[in-house]
Design a protein around this motif. Structure first.
Motif, PDB file in Angstrom:
ATOM      1  N   ASP A 191      26.957  84.834  69.920  1.00 18.53           N
ATOM      2  CA  ASP A 191      26.281  86.007  69.521  1.00 18.53           C
ATOM      3  C   ASP A 191      27.237  87.231  69.970  1.00 18.53           C
ATOM      4  OD1 ASP A 191      26.364  85.368  72.041  1.00 18.53           O
ATOM      5  OD2 ASP A 191      24.488  86.120  72.706  1.00 18.53           O
ATOM      6  N   ARG A 192      28.380  87.499  68.753  1.00 20.46           N
ATOM      7  CA  ARG A 192      29.106  87.952  68.681  1.00 20.46           C
ATOM      8  C   ARG A 192      29.178  89.084  67.513  1.00 20.46           C
ATOM      9  NH1 ARG A 192      32.410  83.732  70.441  1.00 20.46           N
ATOM     10  NH2 ARG A 192      33.304  83.289  68.075  1.00 20.46           N
ATOM     11  N   TRP A 193      29.433  89.997  67.609  1.00 18.04           N
ATOM     12  CA  TRP A 193      29.283  91.753  66.674  1.00 18.04           C
ATOM     13  C   TRP A 193      30.049  90.151  65.204  1.00 18.04           C
ATOM     14  CZ3 TRP A 193      25.823  94.715  66.650  1.00 18.04           C
ATOM     15  CH2 TRP A 193      25.494  95.413  67.840  1.00 18.04           C
ATOM     16  N   ASN A 194      31.411  90.250  65.373  1.00 17.69           N
ATOM     17  CA  ASN A 194      31.785  90.047  64.108  1.00 17.69           C
ATOM     18  C   ASN A 194      31.652  88.446  63.486  1.00 17.69           C
ATOM     19  OD1 ASN A 194      32.946  88.125  66.423  1.00 17.69           O
ATOM     20  ND2 ASN A 194      34.933  88.164  65.946  1.00 17.69           N
ATOM     21  N   ASP A 195      30.694  87.354  64.073  1.00 18.79           N
ATOM     22  CA  ASP A 195      30.437  86.562  63.534  1.00 18.79           C
ATOM     23  C   ASP A 195      29.176  86.694  63.424  1.00 18.79           C
ATOM     24  OD1 ASP A 195      32.412  85.395  64.623  1.00 18.79           O
ATOM     25  OD2 ASP A 195      31.057  84.196  66.547  1.00 18.79           O
ATOM     26  N   VAL A 196      28.217  87.992  63.443  1.00 12.64           N
ATOM     27  CA  VAL A 196      26.628  88.060  62.808  1.00 12.64           C
ATOM     28  C   VAL A 196      27.379  88.581  61.604  1.00 12.64           C
ATOM     29  CG1 VAL A 196      24.818  89.485  63.094  1.00 12.64           C
ATOM     30  CG2 VAL A 196      25.856  87.974  65.197  1.00 12.64           C
ATOM     31  N   TYR A 197      28.173  89.571  61.995  1.00 10.68           N
ATOM     32  CA  TYR A 197      28.762  90.530  60.121  1.00 10.68           C
ATOM     33  C   TYR A 197      28.733  89.395  59.411  1.00 10.68           C
ATOM     34  CZ  TYR A 197      27.847  94.872  62.117  1.00 10.68           C
ATOM     35  OH  TYR A 197      27.743  95.663  62.523  1.00 10.68           O
ATOM     36  N   THR A 198      29.504  88.441  59.773  1.00  8.75           N
ATOM     37  CA  THR A 198      30.520  87.505  58.904  1.00  8.75           C
ATOM     38  C   THR A 198      29.560  86.507  58.312  1.00  8.75           C
ATOM     39  OG1 THR A 198      32.363  87.964  59.898  1.00  8.75           O
ATOM     40  CG2 THR A 198      32.249  85.773  59.080  1.00  8.75           C
ATOM     41  N   VAL A 199      28.442  86.001  58.795  1.00 12.84           N
ATOM     42  CA  VAL A 199      27.161  85.559  58.356  1.00 12.84           C
ATOM     43  C   VAL A 199      26.564  85.852  56.942  1.00 12.84           C
ATOM     44  CG1 VAL A 199      27.849  83.777  59.334  1.00 12.84           C
ATOM     45  CG2 VAL A 199      26.027  85.287  60.081  1.00 12.84           C
ATOM     46  N   ALA A 200      26.529  87.033  57.304  1.00 16.48           N
ATOM     47  CA  ALA A 200      25.526  88.284  56.740  1.00 16.48           C
ATOM     48  C   ALA A 200      25.245  87.845  55.513  1.00 16.48           C
ATOM     49  CB  ALA A 200      25.797  89.823  57.139  1.00 16.48           C
ATOM     50  N   THR A 201      25.961  87.708  53.889  1.00 12.95           N
ATOM     51  CA  THR A 201      25.591  87.113  53.166  1.00 12.95           C
ATOM     52  C   THR A 201      25.103  86.002  53.153  1.00 12.95           C
ATOM     53  OG1 THR A 201      27.579  89.243  52.260  1.00 12.95           O
ATOM     54  CG2 THR A 201      26.826  87.510  50.939  1.00 12.95           C
ATOM     55  N   PHE A 321      24.041  97.305  52.845  1.00  7.79           N
ATOM     56  CA  PHE A 321      24.441  97.623  50.906  1.00  7.79           C
ATOM     57  C   PHE A 321      25.874  97.135  50.969  1.00  7.79           C
ATOM     58  CE2 PHE A 321      22.589 101.578  53.496  1.00  7.79           C
ATOM     59  CZ  PHE A 321      21.943 102.041  52.675  1.00  7.79           C
ATOM     60  N   VAL A 322      26.151  96.071  51.649  1.00  4.24           N
ATOM     61  CA  VAL A 322      27.271  95.889  51.133  1.00  4.24           C
ATOM     62  C   VAL A 322      26.968  94.459  51.389  1.00  4.24           C
ATOM     63  CG1 VAL A 322      29.571  94.198  52.872  1.00  4.24           C
ATOM     64  CG2 VAL A 322      28.936  96.966  53.043  1.00  4.24           C
ATOM     65  N   VAL A 323      26.145  93.760  51.986  1.00  2.00           N
ATOM     66  CA  VAL A 323      25.206  92.070  51.176  1.00  2.00           C
ATOM     67  C   VAL A 323      24.155  92.577  49.839  1.00  2.00           C
ATOM     68  CG1 VAL A 323      23.248  90.802  52.117  1.00  2.00           C
ATOM     69  CG2 VAL A 323      25.046  91.960  53.964  1.00  2.00           C
ATOM     70  N   ASN A 324      23.777  93.383  49.860  1.00  2.00           N
ATOM     71  CA  ASN A 324      22.988  93.343  48.604  1.00  2.00           C
ATOM     72  C   ASN A 324      24.340  93.448  47.519  1.00  2.00           C
ATOM     73  OD1 ASN A 324      21.135  94.108  46.859  1.00  2.00           O
ATOM     74  ND2 ASN A 324      22.235  96.157  46.065  1.00  2.00           N
ATOM     75  N   ASP A 325      25.443  93.685  47.546  1.00  5.09           N
ATOM     76  CA  ASP A 325      26.543  93.713  46.210  1.00  5.09           C
ATOM     77  C   ASP A 325      27.323  92.109  46.627  1.00  5.09           C
ATOM     78  OD1 ASP A 325      26.294  96.317  45.230  1.00  5.09           O
ATOM     79  OD2 ASP A 325      27.811  97.395  47.103  1.00  5.09           O
ATOM     80  N   MET A 326      26.873  91.429  47.205  1.00  5.38           N
ATOM     81  CA  MET A 326      27.071  90.172  47.452  1.00  5.38           C
ATOM     82  C   MET A 326      28.310  89.831  48.255  1.00  5.38           C
ATOM     83  SD  MET A 326      24.618  87.727  47.469  1.00  5.38           S
ATOM     84  CE  MET A 326      25.409  85.846  46.800  1.00  5.38           C
ATOM     85  N   ALA A 327      28.835  90.465  48.894  1.00  3.31           N
ATOM     86  CA  ALA A 327      30.489  90.417  48.870  1.00  3.31           C
ATOM     87  C   ALA A 327      30.679  89.809  49.872  1.00  3.31           C
ATOM     88  CB  ALA A 327      30.831  92.513  50.287  1.00  3.31           C
ATOM     89  N   SER A 328      31.683  89.265  50.057  1.00  2.24           N
ATOM     90  CA  SER A 328      32.629  88.375  51.006  1.00  2.24           C
ATOM     91  C   SER A 328      33.091  89.315  52.393  1.00  2.24           C
ATOM     92  CB  SER A 328      33.833  87.625  51.001  1.00  2.24           C
ATOM     93  OG  SER A 328      34.511  86.948  51.483  1.00  2.24           O
ATOM     94  N   VAL A 329      32.142  89.045  53.694  1.00  2.33           N
ATOM     95  CA  VAL A 329      32.208  89.908  55.160  1.00  2.33           C
ATOM     96  C   VAL A 329      33.280  89.049  55.776  1.00  2.33           C
ATOM     97  CG1 VAL A 329      31.488  90.980  56.920  1.00  2.33           C
ATOM     98  CG2 VAL A 329      30.193  90.225  54.207  1.00  2.33           C
ATOM     99  N   ARG A 330      34.327  89.764  55.612  1.00  2.00           N
ATOM    100  CA  ARG A 330      35.166  89.188  56.986  1.00  2.00           C
ATOM    101  C   ARG A 330      35.522  90.088  58.486  1.00  2.00           C
ATOM    102  NH1 ARG A 330      40.922  89.486  53.571  1.00  2.00           N
ATOM    103  NH2 ARG A 330      41.603  91.399  53.450  1.00  2.00           N
ATOM    104  N   ASP A 331      35.567  89.923  59.026  1.00  2.00           N
ATOM    105  CA  ASP A 331      36.470  90.973  60.494  1.00  2.00           C
ATOM    106  C   ASP A 331      38.136  90.939  60.031  1.00  2.00           C
ATOM    107  OD1 ASP A 331      37.236  91.706  62.711  1.00  2.00           O
ATOM    108  OD2 ASP A 331      36.779  90.065  64.163  1.00  2.00           O
ATOM    109  N   PRO A 332      38.585  92.125  60.085  1.00  2.00           N
ATOM    110  CA  PRO A 332      39.791  92.248  59.417  1.00  2.00           C
ATOM    111  C   PRO A 332      40.329  92.126  61.341  1.00  2.00           C
ATOM    112  CG  PRO A 332      38.509  94.609  60.053  1.00  2.00           C
ATOM    113  CD  PRO A 332      37.223  93.768  59.989  1.00  2.00           C
ATOM    114  N   SER A 333      40.149  92.069  62.061  1.00  2.00           N
ATOM    115  CA  SER A 333      40.912  91.592  63.010  1.00  2.00           C
ATOM    116  C   SER A 333      41.528  90.284  63.213  1.00  2.00           C
ATOM    117  CB  SER A 333      40.347  91.503  64.981  1.00  2.00           C
ATOM    118  OG  SER A 333      38.809  90.816  64.568  1.00  2.00           O
TER     119      SER A 333
END
Length: 668
Positions: A191-201, A321-333
């Protein structure tokens, strides 16, 4: 035919009396229908038709082909059209495609029903969750509610709806429409912000529930597929591409039994039974995919969009909106910046100067140089001005959703040139398309008041050629600072002027959807050359992601050009449906009578990842998945010239942009 939601137009020629018709008569869902009594129906471009009879696919037409169909009731799906379009008619009939147009002809008058539905997708509403990583998990778990189906057909973009919007509040509020689908699939992450964002798509595409756990994994039908946490985005994207590719293969057992290149390639490399997999529920099918080796198939998918998302609560508003575009999400850090886009001194100087000027970037803004990516599209979600990537905003996406359809089928383009030495750029920029009507207005040396008035009017595209200073857009009587602009009627824009980034952001704030801007000073010659390239790509049907990617291939622009707002905006629809450029290296041709080339295929909102692409050079009717990797082609020079005759498409010849209708084929 006209789609007033997406402002898309398709010309269909059919003489005869017309009347309304029932949408229920079609096998596939349509929103409206009409009927015409005629002996022929013609399209003014070549389309592949999927022919269904009694719900079964019985024929797939191909360019330069004639197909005769006997008695029966046929339903034709028109692929690569700017809307979902279907025809329904009684046979016998003939389909003739000469490579430039497609025509259905009958031996007498017939009732032909025409049904259509829009590609338009908008979120059904908003879910509210606490401002915590677990709250975001709850929100992402609702994203799969937007899938129209959990069958393999959800790999088609038209069957993937827009995820609900996300808001933070003290209490969880999930409307009934957003309840997660019961797929039996879970995505486990800390339950970390970056991990949840990464798996959204991935969670969206799998219709999965996101749950907390120490070890990242995807669980389905009693099976667990571990996700490598170092870095997480790479293993997440591998699984997403793997599941997507196999769904595209398996869906050929359903309504779309097409001769699919990717199916043949997959079956040559791994053991797979598409017929058995098609009928399985999603969780069991996914568990079976776990057993299919990933590495032998990894080169069959070429993803289209990367989103670097800063793992802060503020990024959640943009996530749907990012997920709707089927983007590959990554944590820039977590990305190695050894090959990051160069943030050269001129760019950084521009931003530093902007922070000290009225109406500039702002004292708290920073320059960011996201790590490079192999995808054609690249967005940055977070604070700062990115170099080498696009900067989306919530305002831009909302402007697209709220956009009022025009009453006119004419594409309105206004070009303003306030610099005499750059007027060459205004010559023959737009209007190259047959059967599309452009209204092109070129304005020279407009004053501040005149420029303000022009920006208040409605335009499909506003193209400015000139100079931008810290005070604003330069006019003969001074500067117009777009910070003072209350609203604009421009949908898309191109500010081809030095350091126009901040002024472009103000156009988005005022109501525009998105546009091309510069992030540094650009010389007049480079600006003119790049401007003409970008304008003609927009005219052809590329979105802003594709325009920027091609421009970077053929011009040494570095980080000088970027996109602000929604980079998915288009000016018009490509004739081929999906914008495609042929890539030719004249220094590596095998023989004088042979041409070798590759395809560079770009997605758009109307033809997203998972669409079907018909290749003009395939004589056997083979189709390709948009998002797949088309193979290297080798054809005779005679075939190359015959197929190209009468078509206009872009070619990247030795990294120089050429157009087929202006090309000396002997030069290849």
């Amino acid at each position: 035919m006209r789609d007033d939601i997406e402002d898309a137009v398709l010309r269909l020629d059919a003489d005869g009396p017309r009347a309304s018709a029932s949408a229920d008569a079609f096998t596939f869902p349509v929103e409206s229908a009409c009927r015409v009594r005629t002996d022929r129906v013609a399209f003014y471009q070549s389309f592949v038709l999927c022919v269904h009879e009694g719900g079964d696919l019985v024929e797939t037409t191909a360019p330069d082909e004639t197909v005769d169909l006997g008695p029966g009731t046929y339903e034709f799906q028109v692929t690569a059209a700017p809307m979902k379009l279907y025809l329904r008619a009684e046979g016998p009939l003939r389909v003739v495609d000469d490579g430039r147009r497609t025509e259905l002809s009958f031996d007498g008058d017939r009732d032909v029903s025409v049904g259509a539905r829009s590609f338009h997708i908008r979120p059904a509403g908003t879910v509210t969750v606490p401002e915590t990583p677990r709250g975001l998990m709850r929100a992402v778990s609702t994203f799969g509610s937007a899938l129209a189906t959990t069958s393999p057909e959800r790999s088609f973009p038209t069957l993937r709806g827009h995820p609900p919007l996300v808001a933070f509040g003290d209490e969880v509020a999930v409307p009934e429409f957003a309840e997660p689908p019961d797929t039996g699939v879970e995505v486990v992450v800390p339950d970390r912000w970056n991990d949840v964002y990464t798996v959204a798509t991935l969670a969206y595409y799998l219709g999965a529930t996101v749950v907390p756990g120490d070890e990242p994994a995807v669980c389905a039908a009693g099976r667990s597929y571990p996700l490598d946490a170092d870095p997480l985005f790479e293993s997440v994207q591998r699984l997403l591409e793997h599941a997507f590719l196999l769904d595209c293969v398996v869906r050929t057992e359903g309504f779309y039994d097409v001769d699919l290149h990717e199916r043949a390639a997959v079956e040559r490399r791994v053991d797979i039974d598409p017929e058995r997999l098609y009928d399985l529920p999603l969780d069991e099918r996914l568990a079976a995919y776990f057993d299919v080796p990933v590495d032998p198939l990894s080169d069959l998918v070429g993803w289209h969009l990367t989103a670097d998302v800063e793992p802060t609560p503020e990024s959640a508003e943009l996530l749907p909106f990012v997920v709707n575009d089927m983007a590959s999400v990554r944590d820039p850090s977590t990305v190695d910046h050894g090959d990051s886009a160069a943030g050269d001194d001129s760019i950084e100087s521009f931003f530093r100067a902007g922070s000290d000027a009225d109406g500039g970037a702002g004292a708290n803004e920073r320059v960011v140089s996201p790590a490079r990516t192999d995808t054609s599209g690249h967005v940055w979600v977070g604070d700062g001005y990115p170099t080498g990537a696009s900067k989306p905003t919530v305002d831009a996406y909302r402007h697209r959703l709220d956009q009022r359809a025009s009453d006119s089928a004419v594409i309105d383009v206004t070009v303003v040139c306030n610099e005499a030495s750059m007027r060459e750029e205004t010559e023959r920029l737009y209007g190259f398309r047959d059967h599309l009507e452009f209204d092109i207005d070129v304005e020279l040396d407009r004053s501040t008041d005149e420029l303000r008035a022009l920006l208040a009017e409605e335009h499909d595209l506003f193209h400015f050629v000139g100079h931008v200073d810290p005070e604003g857009m330069k006019c003969p009587d001074g500067h117009l600072d777009l910070h003072t602009l209350e609203s604009t009627g421009a949908k898309a824009f191109f500010l081809n002027a030095c350091s126009s980034y901040d002024q472009g952001m103000q156009l988005v704030r005022a109501g525009a959807i998105g546009g091309l801007v510069t992030t540094s000073d650009v010389g007049n010659i480079m600006a003119t050359n790049v401007g003409r390239t970008m304008a003609r790509l927009l005219d052809y049907g590329f979105d802003l992601h594709g325009v920027l990617d091609v421009a970077k291939r053929v011009h040494v622009v570095g980080g000088s050009y970027s996109v602000v707002g929604d980079a998915g905006v288009t000016l018009c629809q490509a004739n081929s449906g999906t914008p495609t450029a042929l890539v030719v290296n004249t220094h590596d041709q095998p023989a004088p009578d042979v041409v070798e080339f590759d395809h560079a295929v770009y997605t758009t909102r109307n033809f997203g990842v998972g669409s079907l692409l018909a290749d003009w050079f395939e004589e056997d009717g083979t189709q390709y998945v948009v998002g797949g990797v088309t193979p290297h082609h080798r054809v005779s020079r005679e075939q190359f010239e015959e197929v190209s005759e009468g078509r206009r498409y872009p070619l990247l010849v030795d990294l120089e942009l050429r157009w087929s209708d202006e090309l000396d084929f002997d030069s290849l």
